[in-house]
Design a protein around this motif. Structure first.
Motif, PDB file in Angstrom:
ATOM      1  N   LEU A 139      17.216 -42.002  37.088  1.00 58.64           N
ATOM      2  CA  LEU A 139      16.660 -40.978  37.956  1.00 58.64           C
ATOM      3  C   LEU A 139      17.675 -40.622  39.035  1.00 58.64           C
ATOM      4  CD1 LEU A 139      14.090 -39.333  38.785  1.00 58.64           C
ATOM      5  CD2 LEU A 139      13.504 -41.254  40.274  1.00 58.64           C
ATOM      6  N   TRP A 140      17.980 -39.330  39.178  1.00 59.82           N
ATOM      7  CA  TRP A 140      18.882 -38.852  40.217  1.00 59.82           C
ATOM      8  C   TRP A 140      18.078 -38.452  41.448  1.00 59.82           C
ATOM      9  CZ3 TRP A 140      24.166 -38.836  39.861  1.00 59.82           C
ATOM     10  CH2 TRP A 140      24.719 -39.007  38.584  1.00 59.82           C
ATOM     11  N   SER A 141      18.704 -38.526  42.605  1.00 58.51           N
ATOM     12  CA  SER A 141      18.105 -38.010  43.837  1.00 58.51           C
ATOM     13  C   SER A 141      19.170 -37.273  44.631  1.00 58.51           C
ATOM     14  CB  SER A 141      17.507 -39.137  44.679  1.00 58.51           C
ATOM     15  OG  SER A 141      18.513 -40.033  45.119  1.00 58.51           O
ATOM     16  N   LEU A 142      18.735 -36.289  45.391  1.00 59.37           N
ATOM     17  CA  LEU A 142      19.658 -35.495  46.188  1.00 59.37           C
ATOM     18  C   LEU A 142      19.020 -35.191  47.534  1.00 59.37           C
ATOM     19  CD1 LEU A 142      22.253 -33.775  46.525  1.00 59.37           C
ATOM     20  CD2 LEU A 142      20.981 -31.849  45.529  1.00 59.37           C
ATOM     21  N   LYS A 143      19.763 -35.454  48.602  1.00 59.63           N
ATOM     22  CA  LYS A 143      19.359 -35.073  49.946  1.00 59.63           C
ATOM     23  C   LYS A 143      20.510 -34.307  50.572  1.00 59.63           C
ATOM     24  CE  LYS A 143      16.585 -39.270  50.582  1.00 59.63           C
ATOM     25  NZ  LYS A 143      16.378 -40.491  51.413  1.00 59.63           N
ATOM     26  N   SER A 144      20.218 -33.178  51.167  1.00 63.12           N
ATOM     27  CA  SER A 144      21.270 -32.397  51.818  1.00 63.12           C
ATOM     28  C   SER A 144      20.717 -31.756  53.069  1.00 63.12           C
ATOM     29  CB  SER A 144      21.827 -31.326  50.871  1.00 63.12           C
ATOM     30  OG  SER A 144      20.811 -30.396  50.524  1.00 63.12           O
ATOM     31  N   GLY A 160      10.570 -25.866  38.610  1.00 69.73           N
ATOM     32  CA  GLY A 160      10.511 -26.423  37.259  1.00 69.73           C
ATOM     33  C   GLY A 160       9.622 -27.653  37.253  1.00 69.73           C
ATOM     34  N   THR A 161      10.164 -28.767  36.764  1.00 64.50           N
ATOM     35  CA  THR A 161       9.411 -30.019  36.758  1.00 64.50           C
ATOM     36  C   THR A 161       9.677 -30.858  38.004  1.00 64.50           C
ATOM     37  OG1 THR A 161      11.185 -31.114  35.513  1.00 64.50           O
ATOM     38  CG2 THR A 161       9.399 -30.086  34.238  1.00 64.50           C
ATOM     39  N   ALA A 162      10.568 -30.384  38.858  1.00 60.25           N
ATOM     40  CA  ALA A 162      10.935 -31.154  40.047  1.00 60.25           C
ATOM     41  C   ALA A 162      10.175 -30.662  41.273  1.00 60.25           C
ATOM     42  CB  ALA A 162      12.441 -31.059  40.298  1.00 60.25           C
ATOM     43  N   GLU A 163      10.059 -31.554  42.267  1.00 56.37           N
ATOM     44  CA  GLU A 163       9.499 -31.208  43.560  1.00 56.37           C
ATOM     45  C   GLU A 163      10.591 -31.307  44.615  1.00 56.37           C
ATOM     46  OE1 GLU A 163       6.198 -33.762  44.318  1.00 56.37           O
ATOM     47  OE2 GLU A 163       4.783 -32.450  43.271  1.00 56.37           O
ATOM     48  N   ARG A 221      20.850 -26.236  71.681  1.00 55.40           N
ATOM     49  CA  ARG A 221      19.938 -26.012  70.553  1.00 55.40           C
ATOM     50  C   ARG A 221      20.636 -26.352  69.233  1.00 55.40           C
ATOM     51  NH1 ARG A 221      19.213 -20.997  71.161  1.00 55.40           N
ATOM     52  NH2 ARG A 221      17.326 -21.095  72.469  1.00 55.40           N
ATOM     53  N   ASN A 222      19.887 -26.992  68.353  1.00 55.56           N
ATOM     54  CA  ASN A 222      20.418 -27.345  67.040  1.00 55.56           C
ATOM     55  C   ASN A 222      19.339 -27.093  65.998  1.00 55.56           C
ATOM     56  OD1 ASN A 222      22.076 -28.316  65.029  1.00 55.56           O
ATOM     57  ND2 ASN A 222      21.644 -30.464  65.447  1.00 55.56           N
ATOM     58  N   VAL A 223      19.586 -26.170  65.093  1.00 56.22           N
ATOM     59  CA  VAL A 223      18.667 -25.879  63.998  1.00 56.22           C
ATOM     60  C   VAL A 223      19.155 -26.645  62.769  1.00 56.22           C
ATOM     61  CG1 VAL A 223      17.590 -24.091  62.594  1.00 56.22           C
ATOM     62  CG2 VAL A 223      18.263 -23.586  64.957  1.00 56.22           C
ATOM     63  N   VAL A 224      18.284 -27.494  62.229  1.00 54.10           N
ATOM     64  CA  VAL A 224      18.665 -28.373  61.130  1.00 54.10           C
ATOM     65  C   VAL A 224      17.846 -28.022  59.894  1.00 54.10           C
ATOM     66  CG1 VAL A 224      18.865 -30.758  60.347  1.00 54.10           C
ATOM     67  CG2 VAL A 224      19.250 -30.210  62.760  1.00 54.10           C
ATOM     68  N   PHE A 225      18.534 -27.714  58.803  1.00 54.70           N
ATOM     69  CA  PHE A 225      17.902 -27.435  57.516  1.00 54.70           C
ATOM     70  C   PHE A 225      18.106 -28.652  56.604  1.00 54.70           C
ATOM     71  CE2 PHE A 225      19.415 -23.529  59.405  1.00 54.70           C
ATOM     72  CZ  PHE A 225      18.334 -22.671  59.302  1.00 54.70           C
ATOM     73  N   GLN A 226      17.037 -29.120  55.948  1.00 56.57           N
ATOM     74  CA  GLN A 226      17.130 -30.295  55.086  1.00 56.57           C
ATOM     75  C   GLN A 226      16.377 -30.058  53.790  1.00 56.57           C
ATOM     76  OE1 GLN A 226      15.584 -32.880  58.294  1.00 56.57           O
ATOM     77  NE2 GLN A 226      17.367 -34.180  57.947  1.00 56.57           N
ATOM     78  N   MET A 227      16.895 -30.673  52.709  1.00 55.92           N
ATOM     79  CA  MET A 227      16.288 -30.554  51.394  1.00 55.92           C
ATOM     80  C   MET A 227      16.469 -31.867  50.659  1.00 55.92           C
ATOM     81  SD  MET A 227      17.104 -30.213  47.937  1.00 55.92           S
ATOM     82  CE  MET A 227      18.731 -29.479  47.842  1.00 55.92           C
ATOM     83  N   SER A 228      15.431 -32.312  49.949  1.00 56.21           N
ATOM     84  CA  SER A 228      15.547 -33.532  49.158  1.00 56.21           C
ATOM     85  C   SER A 228      14.697 -33.405  47.904  1.00 56.21           C
ATOM     86  CB  SER A 228      15.107 -34.753  49.965  1.00 56.21           C
ATOM     87  OG  SER A 228      13.754 -34.653  50.356  1.00 56.21           O
ATOM     88  N   THR A 229      15.184 -34.045  46.823  1.00 58.43           N
ATOM     89  CA  THR A 229      14.467 -33.978  45.553  1.00 58.43           C
ATOM     90  C   THR A 229      14.898 -35.115  44.645  1.00 58.43           C
ATOM     91  OG1 THR A 229      13.872 -32.537  43.703  1.00 58.43           O
ATOM     92  CG2 THR A 229      16.171 -32.507  44.407  1.00 58.43           C
ATOM     93  N   HIS A 230      14.123 -35.338  43.581  1.00 65.63           N
ATOM     94  CA  HIS A 230      14.456 -36.279  42.510  1.00 65.63           C
ATOM     95  C   HIS A 230      14.478 -35.517  41.195  1.00 65.63           C
ATOM     96  CE1 HIS A 230      12.997 -39.038  45.631  1.00 65.63           C
ATOM     97  NE2 HIS A 230      13.713 -39.968  45.037  1.00 65.63           N
ATOM     98  N   PHE A 231      15.354 -35.914  40.302  1.00 63.86           N
ATOM     99  CA  PHE A 231      15.392 -35.243  38.999  1.00 63.86           C
ATOM    100  C   PHE A 231      16.012 -36.169  37.957  1.00 63.86           C
ATOM    101  CE2 PHE A 231      19.068 -34.121  41.516  1.00 63.86           C
ATOM    102  CZ  PHE A 231      20.144 -34.278  40.662  1.00 63.86           C
TER     103      PHE A 231
END
Length: 732
Positions: free
Chosen positions: A238-243, A688-691, A722-732
């Motif tokens: 299982l792969w995971s990605l956080k950015s 797709g099949t990922a969240e 001020r600091n605007v932070v964008f984050q994304m994480s998922t498993h696939f």
């Protein structure tokens, strides 16, 4: 030590005896609960309940285990169960809870328990909270937890502060492995990555009985996720990605992970990288304040009826620029390069009588180079620390009681290089023997522990510092007594009395020269004694389906508190004031309060406050860098279901108010108090099949000009805008 280890290993006879754990999880109405995560903590085995609410974990070595049950929307449960030959059955009823409660803790006691039943004040930052709270440094990541602050040197160096104590008075662990990051230096922070951690556990108050020297103020344990296995299932990966990306300083970050298993063998690996440009403040950029880091880790292990074992390696490489006062050094371009490598081996064996033997061995190399300018090819200072640690713990049960008897050893060497003569080369050897027991009886949980430590330091000849080769040693006996009583189902009272200690560092003993990090000429004292403390904690905890709250106070009396004492004279060459390292007596008194209230499933309120008053009782004056009174608050709106492609939407508005510190050490400086606001929003998006978890947060929402009292830049610079932070994480 050798006798203890030999006897323990002889007792750990893998007989091959095994059993199965089965059971059913249901609601209070008797309905089955599916998708509940069931974990056998001691052997890191887990399963998920079926549609009928049933589960099975097979092939468990005979013994007594802690089993946790967790599911979003329900109050987590923790049980103890004895597994022998055949089948052990454990049925559990879970109640609905809007409050998100940490399932368990493993740092504050001899056995894993719920956070509510911890014998000491404890904060747990779980994976969900870490997803948005994670920062470049450990200190900043934990800064908003009750009783914690961040002693910062820009964005690249953040030292955790617990109840006014920091540096070598706060022990940092990486999944139980003691870390040596040369924290005696003001510009030396813990070099540990938190991006892929399962949770971070923080003990507030001395924990020397379990962890020895340096746990005087508290312990921070960055806990990894347990290794997966494919027992009774097909092999998988299982792969995971956080950015993420922060607009202040154009700061990207990312973590890529891979985990999987085949049969009884599991593995996990990750790679993390982050960087940022100069800090942007409302009054302009701070020159030479950028940083970058990268690193990774890999773990492999196996388990069976004989027990389990694993091997872990972690690497982290940092480049941190140090901003200096522009009025004194407008063109300063100095920086640090830090490389940290860690290796840890673990062995967990069943022991006759249903107990377990844990053997852990670790190695760490912390290699630090400090450069005075970006065009300098050679470092001005090189500090090379190597640390070997070893722990043997026998976790046993006797009826309802459970405890740990153990021995721990440490050897740390420090070599130096470069033109600056800061400290002599040295070697530290230490050994500790301890016992910690816990007894639940009716509404009471009683705990007690005792420990004896011996430390020996040898230093090399150093003509530049005026130090001759010599050896010193220190002994210490510490203990703890605690009691928790369930006054009613949602309410518990906790009282804990603990004694802690800290052996003086080689810097405090033998420094003799300019310390660039503090802009002082510091002279050590070879006659320093152990710091010892007596700490009393009293708290009330409330935990129901809609409310979770804790209010506690503490008194911490520290004998032989080590501090830099100004002399009023100046070094003629550097023109810096001379400070002698001295000892005094100190008292720290304070409180922590935190509460969450959830009137509905979509509306959530939170608030908290903390304060510490530090007094040099021998000289009748305040201690330096004591955090001022702080109040935090927030409200969160949630919409659990918004269609098949988008769900779990939330909007979060929060803030913190810091009062101006009015009780100041004569050498200290206090900026004005301030209030900061923050805004966050996010959702889970189906691709797709990922969240995919998507989060956006705005820190210092109104771009307020302010200076944190715990910033080492506070005399000449304001803090981040001020600091605007964008984050994304998922498993696939």
């Amino acid at each position: 030590m050798h006798t203890f280890v030999l006897a323990a290993l002889l007792a750990a006879v893998p007989t091959g005896d095994q059993g199965d754990l089965t059971g059913r999880v249901q609601t209070a109405e008797g309905l089955p609960l599916a998708e509940v995560r069931v974990e056998v903590v001691e052997v890191h085995r887990h399963a998920t309940t079926s549609r009928e609410g049933s589960f099975r974990i097979g092939g468990l070595p005979n013994g007594t285990y802690t089993v946790s049950f967790a599911m979003i929307g329900y109050r987590p449960e923790v049980r103890r169960v004895v597994v022998g030959d055949g089948i052990a059955t454990l049925d559990v009823t879970m109640s609905i809870s809007i409050v998100e409660v940490p399932t368990l803790q493993v740092t504050a006691s001899a056995m894993a328990t719920s956070a509510l039943e911890s014998p000491q004040p404890l904060s747990v930052l779980n994976a969900e909270a870490l997803r948005t709270a994670n920062r470049a440094t450990l200190g900043e990541t934990l800064a908003l937890e009750p009783g914690l602050r961040n002693l910062s040197t820009g964005n690249g160096i953040g030292k955790p502060v617990i109840r006014g104590l920091t540096s070598n008075r706060v022990l940092v662990l990486a999944d139980g492995q003691r870390l040596e990051s040369q924290q005696w230096g003001d510009e030396h922070g813990p070099n540990v990555e938190t991006a892929d951690a399962e949770r971070i556990e923080v003990i507030r108050g001395p924990a020397s009985v379990l962890y020895g020297s340096d746990a005087l103020g508290g312990v921070i344990n960055v806990v990894e996720r347990p290794l997966p296995d494919a027992i009774d299932r097909n092999p998988f990966a299982l792969w995971s990605l956080k950015s993420g990306f922060g607009t202040n300083g154009s700061a990207p970050e990312g973590t890529l992970g891979l985990e999987g298993a085949t049969g009884a063998v599991g593995f996990r690996g990750s790679f993390s990288a982050r960087r940022a440009g100069n800090i942007e403040t409302p009054t302009g950029d701070l020159s030479n304040s950028a940083y970058r880091s990268f690193g990774g880790d890999v773990t492999v292990g196996t388990r069976g009826t004989w027990g389990n074992t694993s091997l872990h390696y972690a690497h982290r490489n940092e480049r941190i620029e140090i901003h200096e006062d522009p009025a004194e050094e407008p063109d300063f371009s100095g920086f640090q390069r830090i490389r940290d490598d860690r290796l840890r081996a673990e062995l967990n064996l069943p022991v006759r009588g249903g107990s377990r033997l844990e053997v852990n061995a670790g190695f760490q190399r912390n290699f630090r180079r400090e450069f005075e300018a970006d065009d300098e090819p050679d470092p001005a200072l090189v500090l090379d620390a190597e640390t070997w640690t070893g722990d043997v713990r026998l976790r046993h049960t006797l009826g309802p009681a459970a405890g740990t008897i153990g021995v721990s050893a440490i050897r740390s060497t420090l070599d130096k290089g470069g033109e600056e003569d800061l400290v002599p080369g040295s070697a530290t050897n230490g050994i500790g023997i301890f016992a910690f027991e816990q007894l639940p009886t009716g509404p009471w949980i009683l705990s007690a522990g005792i420990r004896a430590d011996h430390r020996r330091l040898t230093v090399d000849d150093d003509a530049g510092l005026g130090v001759t080769a010599q050896a010193q040693s220190w002994n210490s006996v510490t203990g703890t007594l605690g009691a928790l009583v369930r006054v009613s189902e949602p309410v518990a009272l906790v009282l804990n009395v603990g004694r802690g200690f800290r052996a003086p560092s080689v810097f405090e003993l033998f420094s003799n020269g300019v310390h660039e990090g503090t802009s002082r000429f510091e002279i050590g004292s070879p006659d320093l004694s152990n710091e010892t403390s007596t700490n009393v904690d009293l708290a009330v905890r409330v935990q129901s389906g809609r409310l979770r709250a804790e209010l506690g106070g503490f008194v911490n009396r520290i004998n032989d508190f080590i501090f830099p004492d100004p002399t009023g004279t100046f070094d003629p060459e550097s023109n810096l004031e001379i400070f002698n390292i001295a000892q005094t007596d100190a008292t720290l008194i304070g409180f922590e309060a935190a509460a969450e209230y959830h009137p509905t499933s979509w509306l959530h309120f939170r608030g908290g406050s903390d304060f510490v008053r530090g007094e040099d009782t021998a000289r009748d004056q305040p201690l330096p860098f004591m955090p001022p009174l702080r109040v935090t608050y927030g409200v969160r709106l949630e919409a659990a279901q918004q269609g098949r492609s988008v769900r779990d939407l939330y909007l979060d508005l929060g803030g913190e108010t810091n009062r101006r510190q009015t009780r100041l050490d004569p050498q200290d400086f206090a900026p004005d108090g301030y209030t900061l606001a923050s805004l966050g929003a996010g959702a889970v998006v189906g691709v797709g099949t990922a969240e995919v978890h998507v989060d956006v947060s705005v820190r210092n929402l109104f771009d307020k000009t302010y200076t944190n009292f715990m910033s080492r830049f506070k005399r000449f610079a304001v803090d981040q805008g001020r600091n605007v932070v964008f984050q994304m994480s998922t498993h696939f």
